[in-house]
Design a protein around this motif. Structure first.
Motif, PDB file in Angstrom:
ATOM      1  N   ILE A  17     -13.009   4.841  -5.134  1.00 16.80           N
ATOM      2  CA  ILE A  17     -13.234   4.517  -3.740  1.00 16.80           C
ATOM      3  C   ILE A  17     -14.539   4.668  -3.471  1.00 16.80           C
ATOM      4  O   ILE A  17     -15.185   3.630  -2.787  1.00 16.80           O
ATOM      5  N   GLY A  18     -15.249   5.749  -3.480  1.00 14.52           N
ATOM      6  CA  GLY A  18     -16.590   6.042  -3.119  1.00 14.52           C
ATOM      7  C   GLY A  18     -17.502   5.188  -3.956  1.00 14.52           C
ATOM      8  O   GLY A  18     -18.357   4.514  -3.396  1.00 14.52           O
ATOM      9  N   ASP A 216      -5.843  -0.713  -4.469  1.00 11.35           N
ATOM     10  CA  ASP A 216      -7.030  -0.592  -5.362  1.00 11.35           C
ATOM     11  C   ASP A 216      -8.081  -0.204  -4.539  1.00 11.35           C
ATOM     12  O   ASP A 216      -8.216  -0.039  -3.454  1.00 11.35           O
ATOM     13  N   ALA A 217      -9.365   0.474  -5.341  1.00 11.25           N
ATOM     14  CA  ALA A 217     -10.334   0.942  -4.468  1.00 11.25           C
ATOM     15  C   ALA A 217     -11.042  -0.033  -3.481  1.00 11.25           C
ATOM     16  O   ALA A 217     -11.463   0.470  -2.367  1.00 11.25           O
ATOM     17  N   ASN A 218     -11.225  -1.200  -4.059  1.00  8.01           N
ATOM     18  CA  ASN A 218     -11.711  -2.130  -2.852  1.00  8.01           C
ATOM     19  C   ASN A 218     -10.882  -2.634  -1.588  1.00  8.01           C
ATOM     20  O   ASN A 218     -11.400  -2.914  -0.698  1.00  8.01           O
ATOM     21  N   ASP A 219      -9.520  -2.300  -1.928  1.00  4.45           N
ATOM     22  CA  ASP A 219      -8.834  -2.290  -0.608  1.00  4.45           C
ATOM     23  C   ASP A 219      -9.121  -1.371   0.487  1.00  4.45           C
ATOM     24  O   ASP A 219      -9.058  -1.758   1.669  1.00  4.45           O
ATOM     25  N   ILE A 220      -9.431  -0.285   0.075  1.00  2.00           N
ATOM     26  CA  ILE A 220      -9.830   0.781   0.937  1.00  2.00           C
ATOM     27  C   ILE A 220     -11.340   0.493   1.252  1.00  2.00           C
ATOM     28  O   ILE A 220     -11.603   0.689   2.660  1.00  2.00           O
ATOM     29  N   ALA A 221     -12.296   0.197   0.478  1.00  2.00           N
ATOM     30  CA  ALA A 221     -13.581  -0.101   0.756  1.00  2.00           C
ATOM     31  C   ALA A 221     -13.648  -1.092   1.842  1.00  2.00           C
ATOM     32  O   ALA A 221     -14.468  -1.059   2.776  1.00  2.00           O
ATOM     33  N   ASN A 222     -12.893  -2.079   2.057  1.00  2.00           N
ATOM     34  CA  ASN A 222     -12.765  -3.314   2.702  1.00  2.00           C
ATOM     35  C   ASN A 222     -12.724  -2.530   4.256  1.00  2.00           C
ATOM     36  O   ASN A 222     -13.307  -2.994   5.264  1.00  2.00           O
ATOM     37  N   ALA A 223     -11.781  -1.676   4.169  1.00  2.00           N
ATOM     38  CA  ALA A 223     -11.648  -0.992   5.594  1.00  2.00           C
ATOM     39  C   ALA A 223     -12.468  -0.184   6.161  1.00  2.00           C
ATOM     40  O   ALA A 223     -13.166  -0.063   7.173  1.00  2.00           O
ATOM     41  N   VAL A 224     -13.120   0.372   5.112  1.00  2.00           N
ATOM     42  CA  VAL A 224     -14.450   1.278   5.341  1.00  2.00           C
ATOM     43  C   VAL A 224     -15.559   0.636   6.118  1.00  2.00           C
ATOM     44  O   VAL A 224     -16.175   1.023   6.857  1.00  2.00           O
ATOM     45  N   LEU A 225     -15.875  -0.705   5.237  1.00  2.00           N
ATOM     46  CA  LEU A 225     -16.820  -1.607   5.622  1.00  2.00           C
ATOM     47  C   LEU A 225     -16.679  -1.860   7.181  1.00  2.00           C
ATOM     48  O   LEU A 225     -17.827  -1.907   7.881  1.00  2.00           O
TER      49      LEU A 225
END
Length: 249
Positions: A17-18, A216-225
């Protein structure tokens, strides 16, 4: 470019995720500070020439945390975004849980989140009158632990992990209430079963989810963004579950 010229510290940036957060932030124009115990070489190779600073060390160490934030401020002048992502997950049940594993998860997941939050806010974000803090928690911190397929022993995330992530959620809400007056928001993203190193070798039954797959990691990164943008300035103290709908019922 939604994060143009903003400076973002991302813990656990070497993989998972990082790494996905760092890559997305770089694509959106941010200068990324890659924090990890391990080399971030693979992440750096994905940044397409974006500006970065690599800081390697133990996020549980207060001196390393202070040094990382100071290096960032000295190089870039400000710290706009903090993503507390690095984590560990023991899968020992209550009977087998050791004090060593308990301390490891609590220190990595919760103590380090506190240390970095304190270090970036005072004085940097507070003086600037602006900041975005995003903490990666987990649905385990809400529902007591995701059960893996077959309910095999040691498949479910353990009590130390659940307790630490529940603590991250509580800390997120406390910080949000304290710092909103300074233009600083604090939110949390709570992943469900997600394909990362932490879940490697564990088979999750996703048939009870609305979306029948692991994240996947991008699913989480989208929310973080989203939480990290200026547009999210009226959103704070929120816990966004990115879990395929497993928490619905």
């Amino acid at each position: 470019m939604r994060l143009k010229n903003e400076v973002a510290i991302i813990t656990g940036a070497a993989s998972g995720i990082g790494q996905a957060v760092a890559v997305q932030f770089a694509e959106e124009g941010a200068k990324v500070v890659l924090v990890d115990l391990n080399s971030c070489e693979k992440t750096i190779g994905l940044l397409n020439g974006a500006e970065y600073l690599e800081c390697l060390g133990d996020i549980r160490d207060p001196e390393f945390v202070k040094a990382t934030v100071n290096r960032t401020a000295e190089k870039y002048g400000e710290v706009h975004i903090l993503v507390n992502n690095a984590g560990t997950c023991s899968r020992l049940d209550l009977e087998d849980m050791t004090l060593e594993m308990w301390d490891r998860d609590l220190d990595t997941n919760l103590k380090a989140t506190f240390l970095f939050t304190q270090a970036v806010v005072y004085p940097h974000m507070k003086e600037a009158g602006y900041g975005r803090i995003v903490n990666i928690s987990s649905v385990s911190g809400i529902n007591g632990g995701v059960t893996s397929g077959g309910n095999e022993k040691n498949g479910r995330s353990g009590p130390a992990y659940a307790a630490s992530k529940g603590g991250v959620i509580a800390l997120t809400r406390w910080v949000a209430k304290e710092l909103g007056q300074y233009g600083i928001t604090c939110n949390s993203v709570a992943p469900g079963a997600t394909l990362t190193a932490i879940t490697a070798g564990v088979q999750y039954d996703t048939s009870n989810q609305v979306i029948d797959r692991m994240g996947d990691a991008n699913d989480i990164a989208n929310a973080v963004l989203y939480f990290s943008t200026k547009e999210a300035g009226y959103t704070t103290s929120q816990v966004l579950k990115v879990d395929g709908g497993v928490s619905i019922g």
